[in-house]
Motif scaffolding. Structure first.
Motif, mmCIF file in Angstrom:
data_model
loop_
_atom_site.group_PDB
_atom_site.id
_atom_site.type_symbol
_atom_site.label_atom_id
_atom_site.label_comp_id
_atom_site.label_asym_id
_atom_site.label_seq_id
_atom_site.Cartn_x
_atom_site.Cartn_y
_atom_site.Cartn_z
ATOM 1 N N PHE A 500 0.918 -1.340 0.131
ATOM 2 C CA PHE A 500 -0.066 0.160 0.138
ATOM 3 C C PHE A 500 0.584 1.307 -0.496
ATOM 4 N N GLN A 501 1.987 0.827 0.776
ATOM 5 C CA GLN A 501 3.008 2.345 0.628
ATOM 6 C C GLN A 501 3.551 2.484 -0.064
ATOM 7 N N ASP A 502 3.890 1.653 -1.481
ATOM 8 C CA ASP A 502 4.993 1.494 -2.275
ATOM 9 C C ASP A 502 3.846 2.244 -3.368
ATOM 10 N N LYS A 503 2.094 2.328 -3.348
ATOM 11 C CA LYS A 503 1.416 3.129 -4.176
ATOM 12 C C LYS A 503 1.255 4.885 -3.581
ATOM 13 N N ALA A 504 1.249 4.816 -2.525
ATOM 14 C CA ALA A 504 1.789 6.273 -1.907
ATOM 15 C C ALA A 504 2.817 6.882 -2.403
ATOM 16 N N ASP A 505 3.584 5.801 -2.059
ATOM 17 C CA ASP A 505 5.379 6.707 -2.690
ATOM 18 C C ASP A 505 5.509 7.716 -3.917
ATOM 19 N N LEU A 506 4.651 6.631 -4.642
ATOM 20 C CA LEU A 506 4.259 7.655 -5.914
ATOM 21 C C LEU A 506 3.564 8.092 -6.612
ATOM 22 N N ALA A 507 2.616 8.518 -5.197
ATOM 23 C CA ALA A 507 1.660 9.525 -5.627
ATOM 24 C C ALA A 507 2.507 10.683 -5.315
ATOM 25 N N TYR A 508 3.172 10.342 -3.865
ATOM 26 C CA TYR A 508 3.814 11.751 -3.554
ATOM 27 C C TYR A 508 4.738 12.329 -4.413
ATOM 28 N N ASN A 554 21.497 7.393 -2.315
ATOM 29 C CA ASN A 554 21.141 6.644 -3.206
ATOM 30 C C ASN A 554 21.491 8.016 -4.284
ATOM 31 N N TYR A 555 21.632 9.397 -4.262
ATOM 32 C CA TYR A 555 21.962 9.697 -5.029
ATOM 33 C C TYR A 555 23.109 10.418 -5.475
ATOM 34 N N THR A 646 11.016 13.431 1.638
ATOM 35 C CA THR A 646 12.196 14.347 1.415
ATOM 36 C C THR A 646 12.430 13.084 -0.172
ATOM 37 N N ASP A 647 12.284 11.824 0.202
ATOM 38 C CA ASP A 647 12.809 11.289 -0.839
ATOM 39 C C ASP A 647 11.799 11.231 -1.646
ATOM 40 N N ALA A 648 10.823 11.647 -2.149
ATOM 41 C CA ALA A 648 10.299 11.815 -3.459
ATOM 42 C C ALA A 648 10.947 13.724 -3.833
ATOM 43 N N LEU A 649 10.667 14.533 -3.692
ATOM 44 C CA LEU A 649 11.495 15.440 -2.894
ATOM 45 C C LEU A 649 13.052 15.592 -4.130
ATOM 46 N N LEU A 650 13.929 14.646 -3.681
ATOM 47 C CA LEU A 650 15.313 14.586 -4.312
ATOM 48 C C LEU A 650 15.325 13.585 -4.985
ATOM 49 N N ASP A 651 14.475 12.583 -5.779
ATOM 50 C CA ASP A 651 13.978 11.371 -6.475
ATOM 51 C C ASP A 651 13.553 12.365 -7.849
ATOM 52 N N VAL A 652 12.930 13.742 -7.617
ATOM 53 C CA VAL A 652 12.287 14.810 -8.608
ATOM 54 C C VAL A 652 13.034 15.874 -9.101
ATOM 55 N N PHE A 657 12.652 10.463 -10.561
ATOM 56 C CA PHE A 657 11.116 10.683 -11.639
ATOM 57 C C PHE A 657 10.985 12.270 -11.998
ATOM 58 N N ASN A 658 10.507 11.981 -13.358
ATOM 59 C CA ASN A 658 10.338 13.158 -13.841
ATOM 60 C C ASN A 658 8.317 14.011 -13.869
ATOM 61 N N PRO A 659 8.831 15.149 -12.819
ATOM 62 C CA PRO A 659 8.050 16.084 -12.734
ATOM 63 C C PRO A 659 7.087 16.114 -13.419
ATOM 64 N N SER A 660 6.064 15.711 -12.919
ATOM 65 C CA SER A 660 3.949 15.486 -13.892
ATOM 66 C C SER A 660 2.542 15.591 -13.202
ATOM 67 N N GLY A 661 2.987 16.460 -12.411
ATOM 68 C CA GLY A 661 2.162 17.568 -11.338
ATOM 69 C C GLY A 661 1.505 18.665 -12.056
ATOM 70 N N LYS A 662 0.179 19.446 -11.533
ATOM 71 C CA LYS A 662 -0.029 20.258 -11.923
ATOM 72 C C LYS A 662 -0.827 21.386 -10.618
#
Length: 701
Positions: A500-508, A554-555, A646-652, A657-662
């Motif tokens: 479940f959290q893996d899906k949430a991490d994608l949403a982050y 991992n960056y 923080t991990d999600a932000l650093l991935d972007v 991870f290529n940002p896609s939000g609007k």
């Protein structure tokens, strides 16, 4: 008809129940049926074919009646099968039968939903103890003599939360709100204990437990708004879900949350907000899906269907959509929890715009709708709070929009926020709200005054019976009369699981919005030395700054301790705005200096090195003090977050991870623009001089 009585067994010893939970647990069994597009057992039994598929019966004290090969619960302990106990019958028939058996006292208690507390939960006390929360009951009443929101004396002391046993056995309460943030095991055990108490009492009517959202990162995790981060899977805030522009993932979120809630016994949600973020100063924007009616409608439809399914069934969580007819256009951003914010207006004439998400909720089958406290101005409707407003609840919501479900008042319109009806007595307030259309009253555990209103003949008893019937239908449809119990071990396994959290991490990651990227400053180049500071002034902390210095990452960049060592600064700001319940009536502002940000410090920091500015938006902040022609020359990128990791932000930032939000709303260019805006009009319709960042704006690498 031959009826045999079988002695009741404890839940763990119930062989019928064990069969349904044999491998993956009852919740997974039900979820698999729903995901396969089939009817759940409860949905199947509602059909006109009167199917005789034996449902799982969860019981503790009720005896089992056998009719041939079929089993039924003898909830009222009279040794015979009553219609309301017969799961083969349509729910409407069962509800009618139970209404006919309930006393006036039972009916009145059934119309209240109040906060309930677990053993050791003292969070509502003025000087709360910090006991360990357990799965037993807190038996202490909370008696309010002072309005908890406005801090003014109440005309009549109210029992805000009753001791659980007293509430069930003396007040006949069967609707409860859980506010505690504790372990999944404790919630599940407590839920089972509550259901066992209800089963042992009177007609054996099960309880329904409600909660505010429990699956989001939120800045203002206040009682009555959001529980915040819990043991459940943790997702972006509602604005972040809207920013993803991914309806499929939002639907997956709601379905995952449904499984978690149902697994611990929470079967009713006080959520989600269909209100539109058109008044940028309003302190509840964080809980909305943004300023656009069409986007909010998509989100509301997705979460409603995700939690409820196409119709309520044994695996569903009933949704309460709020706050009708839309709480966004409040005057000057002030909230109607307080008398200084009790008015709502429509200077742009856009009431219909604000109704769109509620129409979507009704089309999706939302089980309940909650009106807000506000007094409507600039409309044809009576200038009285929405809970009292027959024109709004009957003519508009029921007749025009066709809503058939439960109208659930917000917390406290009788005792604490009776705007426009202050001159009425408590019994007169109950009369006016019942006649306006309220079916379920939130905010008091004491039925005394409502019972007095009903017994005095002030209201037609048909109004009471109609409300009780609607409330019973929800419980029957959710399958609570057959099995209100949960498998504690299964709850521990599924709730907050890695899958479940893996899906949430994608949403982050998908919720993050890239707004500016000068000279392709992002993604950060390999081997870049980065000074990464998050800035958020929390109460009781000496400094708002926290420097990220992890060497275990991992960056392919290097984190340094000072800006002087860096090639690039990343500054992540969360403005420290005043929380809703800290309001005092003073003017609300969106500029950073008025929201706990030291702009002089920020400007000196960003002047040192090229900077990526990350803003966490709970409101459409005005950032001209740090991002104008004078100060922004060193700001090479601007990123928006809405509750993420923080991990999600650093991935972007590093390009993993290529940002896609609007953007889910428009941000004003200045405080002057805020003062000129119209509270009911979305920012994208305010003209070219209004926006800095526009609604729907967002870049990719």
């Amino acid at each position: 008809m031959k009826v045999e009585i079988q002695n009741a067994a404890p839940l763990q010893g119930n062989s019928t129940l064990r069969k349904g939970m044999k491998h993956a647990g009852l919740a997974l069994f039900v979820a698999s049926i729903m995901l396969a597009g089939m009817d759940t057992p409860v949905q199947a039994q509602n059909s006109r074919s009167k199917a005789t598929r034996q449902p799982v019966l969860g019981h503790r004290s009720a005896k089992i009646l056998k009719v041939g090969a079929l089993e039924f619960k003898d909830l009222n302990k009279n040794g015979k099968l009553d219609k309301y106990e017969d799961w083969r019958l349509p729910n409407d028939v069962r509800a009618n039968d139970l209404v006919s058996k309930m006393s006036v006292e039972e009916k009145v208690g059934f119309m209240l939903i109040s906060t309930t507390r677990l053993q050791g939960d003292w969070s509502f006390d003025e000087n709360p103890r910090k006991d360990v929360i357990g799965s037993g009951f807190n038996e202490v009443d909370i008696v309010r003599k002072i309005n908890m929101f406005t801090h003014k004396p109440l005309d009549y002391p109210m029992i805000y939360a009753a001791g659980t046993t007293k509430g069930v056995t003396q007040f006949h309460l069967r609707h409860f709100i859980i506010r505690a943030n504790t372990t999944n095991k404790i919630i599940a055990e407590w839920s089972n204990n509550l259901q066992a108490l209800c089963e042992s009492n009177g007609l054996g009517i099960p309880a329904i437990v409600a909660s505010n959202p429990r699956n989001h990162i939120t800045k203002d995790a206040s009682i009555g708004l959001s529980v915040g981060k819990t043991g459940f899977s943790t997702w972006p805030g509602e604005l972040g879900l809207a920013a993803m522009r991914d309806v499929k993932l939002v639907s997956e979120f709601a379905d995952i949350a449904r499984q978690e809630w149902a697994a611990v016994g929470i079967r009713k949600g006080y959520m989600y907000m269909a209100d539109l973020a058109t008044e940028p100063r309003w302190q509840r924007i964080e809980g909305t899906f943004g300023e656009d009616a069409d986007l909010a409608s998509e989100m509301i439809k997705a979460v409603t269907l995700g939690f409820q399914g196409q119709k309520l069934g044994a695996g569903s969580v009933a949704v309460t959509t709020k706050h009708f007819p839309g709480g966004g256009p409040v005057v000057d951003g002030q909230d109607p929890h307080f008398d200084w914010g009790k008015n709502q207006h429509y200077p742009g004439g856009m009431l219909e715009f604000h109704l769109k998400p509620f129409k979507a909720a009704i089309d999706a089958g939302t089980s309940a709708i909650m009106p807000y406290y506000s007094i409507p101005l600039d409309t044809k409707y009576e200038k009285v709070a929405f809970a009292y407003n027959k024109g709004v609840l009957q003519d508009l919501l029921r007749d025009q929009l066709g809503f058939k479900g439960i109208i659930n008042s917000d917390t406290g319109p009788i005792y604490m926020m009776p705007w426009g009806a202050e001159h009425l007595s408590l019994t007169e307030r109950y009369k006016k709200t019942m006649e306006a259309g309220i079916n379920l009253y939130s905010g008091s555990a004491d039925p005394t005054k409502l019972l007095e209103t009903v017994k005095s003949g002030m209201v037609d008893m048909k109004l009471v019976d109609n409300s009780v019937h609607r409330l019973l239908l929800e419980k029957f449809e959710l399958g609570l009369f057959e099995n209100p119990y949960v498998d504690v071990a299964y709850a521990e396994k599924i709730v907050g699981s890695k899958a479940f959290q893996d899906k949430a991490d994608l949403a982050y990651r998908k919720s993050i919005v890239l707004l500016r990227n000068e000279s392709s400053a992002l993604p950060l180049k390999k081997k870049t030395k980065v000074y990464f500071e998050s800035y958020f002034q929390k109460k009781g902390t000496p400094s708002p700054s926290n420097v990220y210095t992890s060497t275990n990452h991992n960056y392919d960049i290097e984190f340094v301790n000072t800006p002087e060592e860096a090639d690039q600064i990343v500054l992540w700001i969360t403005p420290g705005s005043k929380t809703l319940f800290d309001s005092d009536g003073s003017a609300l502002h969106l500029s950073l200096s008025k929201n706990a940000v030291d702009v002089d410090y920020v400007n000196k920091l960003t002047a040192k090195k090229p900077t990526i500015l990350v803003m966490n938006y709970t409101n459409p902040w005005v950032i001209d003090e740090i991002y104008d022609d004078k100060n922004k020359k060193n700001i090479k990128g601007v990123v928006a977050t809405f509750g993420t990791s923080t991990d999600a932000l650093l991935d972007v930032l590093t390009g993993k991870f290529n940002p896609s939000g609007k953007m889910p709303f428009t941000t004003p260019i200045s405080e002057e623009a805020v003062l000129k805006q119209r509270s009911d009009v979305p920012g994208y319709l305010e003209g070219p001089d209004y926006p800095l960042f526009k609604f729907d704006e967002g870049l990719r690498f």
